[in-house]
Design a protein around this motif. Structure first.
Motif, PDB file in Angstrom:
ATOM      1  N   UNK A  34       0.790  -1.194  -0.016  1.00  0.00           N
ATOM      2  CA  UNK A  34       0.049   0.167  -0.039  1.00  0.00           C
ATOM      3  C   UNK A  34       0.647   1.288  -0.115  1.00  0.00           C
ATOM      4  N   UNK A  35       2.185   1.265   0.317  1.00  0.00           N
ATOM      5  CA  UNK A  35       3.096   2.341   0.172  1.00  0.00           C
ATOM      6  C   UNK A  35       3.517   2.725  -1.310  1.00  0.00           C
ATOM      7  N   UNK A  36       2.980   1.585  -2.229  1.00  0.00           N
ATOM      8  CA  UNK A  36       3.357   1.793  -3.522  1.00  0.00           C
ATOM      9  C   UNK A  36       2.254   1.801  -4.320  1.00  0.00           C
ATOM     10  N   UNK A  37       0.925   1.423  -4.042  1.00  0.00           N
ATOM     11  CA  UNK A  37      -0.404   1.267  -4.814  1.00  0.00           C
ATOM     12  C   UNK A  37      -1.471   1.274  -4.058  1.00  0.00           C
ATOM     13  N   UNK A  38      -2.662   1.866  -4.324  1.00  0.00           N
ATOM     14  CA  UNK A  38      -3.526   1.823  -3.475  1.00  0.00           C
ATOM     15  C   UNK A  38      -4.723   0.779  -3.982  1.00  0.00           C
ATOM     16  N   UNK A  39      -4.379   0.137  -5.224  1.00  0.00           N
ATOM     17  CA  UNK A  39      -5.139  -0.675  -6.051  1.00  0.00           C
ATOM     18  C   UNK A  39      -5.116  -2.076  -5.267  1.00  0.00           C
ATOM     19  N   UNK A  40      -6.128  -2.466  -4.692  1.00  0.00           N
ATOM     20  CA  UNK A  40      -6.070  -3.658  -3.844  1.00  0.00           C
ATOM     21  C   UNK A  40      -6.128  -4.982  -4.784  1.00  0.00           C
ATOM     22  N   UNK A  41      -6.897  -4.780  -5.936  1.00  0.00           N
ATOM     23  CA  UNK A  41      -6.554  -5.796  -6.925  1.00  0.00           C
ATOM     24  C   UNK A  41      -5.310  -6.080  -7.553  1.00  0.00           C
ATOM     25  N   UNK A  42      -4.794  -4.826  -7.970  1.00  0.00           N
ATOM     26  CA  UNK A  42      -3.370  -5.085  -8.334  1.00  0.00           C
ATOM     27  C   UNK A  42      -2.303  -5.711  -7.454  1.00  0.00           C
ATOM     28  N   UNK A  43      -2.615  -5.225  -6.069  1.00  0.00           N
ATOM     29  CA  UNK A  43      -1.596  -5.761  -5.052  1.00  0.00           C
ATOM     30  C   UNK A  43      -1.924  -7.252  -4.963  1.00  0.00           C
ATOM     31  N   UNK A  44      -3.115  -7.654  -5.123  1.00  0.00           N
ATOM     32  CA  UNK A  44      -3.521  -9.303  -4.816  1.00  0.00           C
ATOM     33  C   UNK A  44      -2.748  -9.964  -6.010  1.00  0.00           C
ATOM     34  N   UNK A  45      -3.028  -9.367  -7.244  1.00  0.00           N
ATOM     35  CA  UNK A  45      -2.569 -10.016  -8.420  1.00  0.00           C
ATOM     36  C   UNK A  45      -1.023 -10.108  -8.458  1.00  0.00           C
ATOM     37  N   UNK A  46      -0.311  -8.856  -7.779  1.00  0.00           N
ATOM     38  CA  UNK A  46       1.139  -8.830  -8.093  1.00  0.00           C
ATOM     39  C   UNK A  46       1.645  -9.817  -6.983  1.00  0.00           C
ATOM     40  N   UNK A  47       0.950  -9.927  -5.592  1.00  0.00           N
ATOM     41  CA  UNK A  47       1.404 -11.017  -4.534  1.00  0.00           C
ATOM     42  C   UNK A  47       1.372 -12.253  -5.401  1.00  0.00           C
ATOM     43  N   UNK A  48       0.443 -12.640  -6.045  1.00  0.00           N
ATOM     44  CA  UNK A  48       0.157 -14.002  -6.584  1.00  0.00           C
ATOM     45  C   UNK A  48       1.327 -14.279  -7.480  1.00  0.00           C
ATOM     46  N   UNK A  49       1.600 -13.174  -8.216  1.00  0.00           N
ATOM     47  CA  UNK A  49       2.600 -13.296  -9.621  1.00  0.00           C
ATOM     48  C   UNK A  49       3.858 -13.379  -8.638  1.00  0.00           C
TER      49      UNK A  49
END
Length: 186
Positions: A34-49
């Motif tokens: 969340x320090x780098x993006x407020x987009x929860x969907x993006x964060x979830x996708x990035x974590x999975x990747x």
């Protein structure tokens, strides 16, 4: 279980360890990201990747001699994936804690230097110039880009007066590094 045992278990096909790694780090990563993006969907996708990348590197043996914790490595992968996605949608990302000015190749050096693999000529050149920087510059850039620390964390750890001093130091150091690299190409 320590990181080496987790990596070994993942390599041997233990899917439960991978699932535990995912579940143990997901919430912490979301908070960190969340320090780098407020987009929860993006964060979830990035974590999975990032989990997939970590899995692939574990299977291939590329992180057998990891020089940081598995969590730090995982978060670093995710952080740079967010940078890439932000970079694709916006030319330059700036916030109170982040001034993203490295090229794509530059930040992959940080990831690759955490293992003992052979470096590409570009990485060798970047690393050679990085070692020529003064100690303060190396500390600030290492803390920010390798450890993934925030400006505030660096300020507290290194005893700087305020965040602006750290930002200025980081900016000057990065500029010096880029100039050294540029001169070596002339």
């Amino acid at each position: 279980m320590n990181d080496k045992e987790i990596i070994s278990g993942i390599k041997s096909g233990n899917k439960t360890l991978l699932k535990e790694l995912y579940l143990d780090n997901k919430n912490d990563f979301v908070g960190f990201a969340h320090k780098y993006s407020s987009d929860d969907i993006l964060i979830e996708d990035v974590f999975q990747d990032a989990i997939i990348v970590l899995y692939e590197k574990a299977i291939s043996g590329k992180i057998d001699s990891l020089k940081c914790s598995l969590k730090t490595y995982l978060f670093s992968i995710g952080k740079y994936m967010i940078f890439d996605k932000n970079r694709k949608s916006v030319k330059e990302v700036q916030s109170d804690d982040l001034e993203y000015v490295l090229d794509n190749q530059d930040h992959y050096l940080i990831d690759d230097l955490s293992t003992e693999e052979e470096l590409s000529p570009y990485q060798e050149m970047l690393y050679k110039h990085f070692k020529k920087l003064g100690e303060k510059c190396r500390k600030v850039l290492h803390a920010f880009y390798y450890k993934g620390q925030t400006i505030e964390e660096i300020m507290n750890e290194e005893g700087y007066e305020n965040k602006n001093v750290v930002k200025s130091q980081k900016s000057r150091c990065l500029k010096t590094l880029k100039e050294m690299i540029s001169k070596s190409h002339d």
